[in-house]
Each structure stands twice: as C-alpha cells, then as structure tokens.
Design a protein around this motif. Structure first.
Motif, PDB file in Angstrom:
ATOM      1  N   PHE A  75       0.320  -3.491  -9.654  1.00  0.00           N
ATOM      2  CA  PHE A  75       1.559  -3.258  -8.904  1.00  0.00           C
ATOM      3  C   PHE A  75       2.641  -4.234  -9.354  1.00  0.00           C
ATOM      4  CE2 PHE A  75      -1.170  -1.809  -5.059  1.00  0.00           C
ATOM      5  CZ  PHE A  75      -1.385  -0.584  -5.661  1.00  0.00           C
ATOM      6  N   ARG A 101       3.221   0.675   2.914  1.00  0.00           N
ATOM      7  CA  ARG A 101       3.312   1.147   1.519  1.00  0.00           C
ATOM      8  C   ARG A 101       2.045   0.803   0.758  1.00  0.00           C
ATOM      9  NH1 ARG A 101       3.317   2.379  -3.144  1.00  0.00           N
ATOM     10  NH2 ARG A 101       5.092   2.993  -4.444  1.00  0.00           N
ATOM     11  N   TYR A 102       1.516  -0.393   0.978  1.00  0.00           N
ATOM     12  CA  TYR A 102       0.278  -0.817   0.324  1.00  0.00           C
ATOM     13  C   TYR A 102      -0.884   0.057   0.779  1.00  0.00           C
ATOM     14  CZ  TYR A 102      -3.723  -3.804  -0.833  1.00  0.00           C
ATOM     15  OH  TYR A 102      -4.925  -4.282  -1.310  1.00  0.00           O
ATOM     16  N   ASP A 104      -0.858   3.079   2.120  1.00  0.00           N
ATOM     17  CA  ASP A 104      -0.715   4.457   1.663  1.00  0.00           C
ATOM     18  C   ASP A 104      -1.174   4.592   0.216  1.00  0.00           C
ATOM     19  OD1 ASP A 104       0.345   5.018   4.116  1.00  0.00           O
ATOM     20  OD2 ASP A 104       2.407   5.302   3.436  1.00  0.00           O
ATOM     21  N   THR A 105      -0.723   3.682  -0.629  1.00  0.00           N
ATOM     22  CA  THR A 105      -1.095   3.731  -2.041  1.00  0.00           C
ATOM     23  C   THR A 105      -2.594   3.551  -2.210  1.00  0.00           C
ATOM     24  OG1 THR A 105       1.069   2.833  -2.659  1.00  0.00           O
ATOM     25  CG2 THR A 105      -0.685   2.712  -4.306  1.00  0.00           C
ATOM     26  N   GLN A 106      -3.161   2.594  -1.492  1.00  0.00           N
ATOM     27  CA  GLN A 106      -4.595   2.346  -1.601  1.00  0.00           C
ATOM     28  C   GLN A 106      -5.413   3.561  -1.168  1.00  0.00           C
ATOM     29  OE1 GLN A 106      -6.970  -0.031   1.330  1.00  0.00           O
ATOM     30  NE2 GLN A 106      -7.077  -1.490  -0.351  1.00  0.00           N
ATOM     31  N   MET A 129       0.514  12.873  -3.395  1.00  0.00           N
ATOM     32  CA  MET A 129       1.176  11.919  -4.274  1.00  0.00           C
ATOM     33  C   MET A 129       2.298  12.611  -5.057  1.00  0.00           C
ATOM     34  SD  MET A 129      -0.818   9.131  -6.596  1.00  0.00           S
ATOM     35  CE  MET A 129      -1.564  10.368  -7.647  1.00  0.00           C
ATOM     36  N   HIS A 133       6.325  11.728  -4.971  1.00  0.00           N
ATOM     37  CA  HIS A 133       7.054  11.415  -6.192  1.00  0.00           C
ATOM     38  C   HIS A 133       8.126  12.455  -6.492  1.00  0.00           C
ATOM     39  CE1 HIS A 133       3.354   8.953  -7.692  1.00  0.00           C
ATOM     40  NE2 HIS A 133       4.173   8.232  -6.943  1.00  0.00           N
TER      41      HIS A 133
END
Length: 321
Positions: A75, A101-102, A104-106, A129, A133
């Motif tokens: 990141f 945000r962390y 969700d990404t994980q 995802m 995007h």
C-alpha cells in the motif's frame, strides 16, 4: 500454529521483542519443520493450473502474518506514485475513514485469495472491486503497477524475513494468480511472463516515484491508523518504528524522515527473530481466514456488496459471508 505474539507480554522495546522471539526459537525442541504437509502438497501441484490452491496455502496456512505485513508495505508503495496518491487523497477515504478503507481492502483481497476467483465469494469480491474502481478515472498503467505490487511485495518480504524461503513454484503461482485477477479486472497488457511483470514494476518505480503532498497525507493517515491499534504507544516512538522497514527511496517519496541505522537494525532483527520462532513451531493445521474474522469497522458483520465508499442507497450491516 499458535500466535507467537501472545508470548511477548508487556515488552517495553523492540530490543525486548527481538530477544523474546529469539528465546522462543532457541528453546523449542524442534529446530525446523522436517515434515511439512503443505510443502509436500505444493510439490505435487502445477504453478499455473493450481495457482489458486498454492496461493491459499501460502496466504492462509504457511505465511498468513507475513502476507498481511507485506501487503501493507505494498500500500505504501502505491502512495509514492503521484497519479495514484492524488486519486486516493481526493476520495477522503484515507484521511477520514482510514480504518474502514483498510478493512474493505483486506476483506475484498482476502475473499478471492482464500476462496479463489472461481468461487462465488471470490467472483463477488472481484465484481465489487470493479464496481468501486469503475467510478474513478484510473490509468491502465496505474492498475498494472498496483497489481505488480501484489505479486512482488510478498515475494520480496519473504526474501528478507521469511521463516522459510519460497519455492520457485510458489513465486510463479503468485504471478499466475494475480495475472488472472488482472484479466478479470479488465487490466490491459498484463505481461505473460513473471520476469516481464517484475521488469515493469522496477522501471515504473524508478520513473514514477516522487513526493506529493497528497502522497504524504495518505501515507501519514495510514501510519497513524496502524498506531491507533496500540493506544499505549507514544506517537513519537511509534511513527519512526512503523516506517523503519521502508527503503530510503520510498521514504523520500512519502516525505517521511529516514530512520536511524540502529532503529532499522532493531526492527529487522525483531522480524527475523519472529521468523526463527515460527520456523520452530508445528505447521498450521487450520487456515486463517480473514474474511470470517471480526474487523474493527464491522464489529457486527458486513455485506460484501456494500464494502467501499459509502453509498447512501445501500445501508451497511449484515453478516460475514
């Protein structure tokens, strides 16, 4: 495999952390894993055909802690690219909701790493995802660079700190796995060969890394989020410790001060000592599935399709898949 961090107690410094892990490793009756069922299984698998299975073994059984730490470093590398940093900063997701945000990404990445991209959960994660995007103007080369960090940062972390070295088959499987993810994300011109993507990664960083205020803000918000996990740790001590494993070129691009050689040495020694301790432990029998864990932002569960920036039309809530 038990979590060796539970043996640390109230260690007051990184030196004590390093000493504790070294003692754990030295005191174990087993000096290595002479029999490892997961390595035996990987030896029977094809890196391309069985990439999903190999990635699952590495991310959930052999290297769950290392995989997570290496992706956190990945990141940071994306923040050093001005076009990516400006976009991330403009959303406010990091400066206002860094933990969400962390998480969700994980969760999204874990979904297809743990269940595979052919599984319903993995397909849903990739679809979500792509939806997220799709609302932003992201250049194809930026997509490709982020994809390359998902491949090479875990491999580079392992070369520095792995409790055992990755097999060549594991490196290739990581590449083939993420190459397919890239295709399903409609990323164009994803290289066909491992060496080609690695060359792109190295050249992109050499040409594009540069300081921006946006990159500094996003990186600082991420660093401070990590420190929030340890409320008793003074920020003046924690901030240089968090970035001690980052290389100088990356630190300069993020606007972070370079740590002292002593702090770097202590931080690296602590991580390597942990690896020696893990090497002495029995193999993990149950996978660590982050999709099924409780996350700081979703104490009461989550719905996969609502992860990402808030959508007023879709309420948060539900349960883990």
């Amino acid at each position: 495999m038990s979590d060796t961090s539970s043996h640390l107690g109230a260690a007051a410094s990184l030196e004590q952390v390093s000493d504790t892990f070294s003692q754990l490793a030295a005191g174990s009756p087993a000096y290595d894993r002479r029999v490892n069922r997961w390595l035996d299984e990987i030896a029977t698998l094809d890196p391309e055909r069985d990439a999903q299975r190999i990635v699952f073994i590495d991310a959930s059984l052999e290297f769950p802690w290392d995989t997570q730490r290496s992706l956190e470093l990945a990141f940071y590398r994306t923040y050093a690219v001005p076009s990516i940093a400006e976009l991330l900063d403009s959303t406010g997701e990091f400066t206002q909701r860094a933990q969400k945000r962390y998480d969700d990404t994980q969760i999204l990445i874990s979904a297809f790493c743990e269940f595979g991209f052919d599984n319903d959960l993995g397909r849903r994660a990739i679809r979500r995802m792509n939806q997220i995007h799709g609302t932003f103007p992201i250049a194809n080369e930026d997509f490709l660079y982020v994809l390359s960090t998902m491949v090479f940062e875990p491999i580079r972390w392992n070369a520095r700190f792995g409790w055992r070295p990755l097999l060549h088959a594991e490196k290739l499987a990581t590449f083939y796995f993420w190459r397919e993810i890239g295709r399903r994300m409609a990323i164009k011109e994803v290289p066909e060969r491992y060496e080609e993507l690695e060359r792109f990664n190295v050249e992109f960083e050499r040409e594009r890394f540069a300081y921006t205020d946006a990159g500094h803000r996003v990186a600082s918000a991420t660093r401070d989020m990590f420190l929030d996990w340890f409320p008793g740790l003074p920020k003046a001590v924690g901030r240089p410790a968090v970035t001690a494993l980052l290389d100088d070129r990356l630190l300069d691009a993020l606007g972070f001060p370079r740590p002292s050689s002593r702090l770097r040495r202590v931080a690296e020694t602590a991580v390597r000592a942990r690896s020696r301790a893990v090497r002495a432990l029995p193999e993990r029998r149950r996978p660590r599935l982050r999709t099924l864990e409780k996350h700081r932002s979703y104490r009461r569960g989550y719905e996969l399709e609502t992860l990402g920036p808030p959508d007023p039309a879709v309420p948060f809530g539900g349960s883990a898949p």
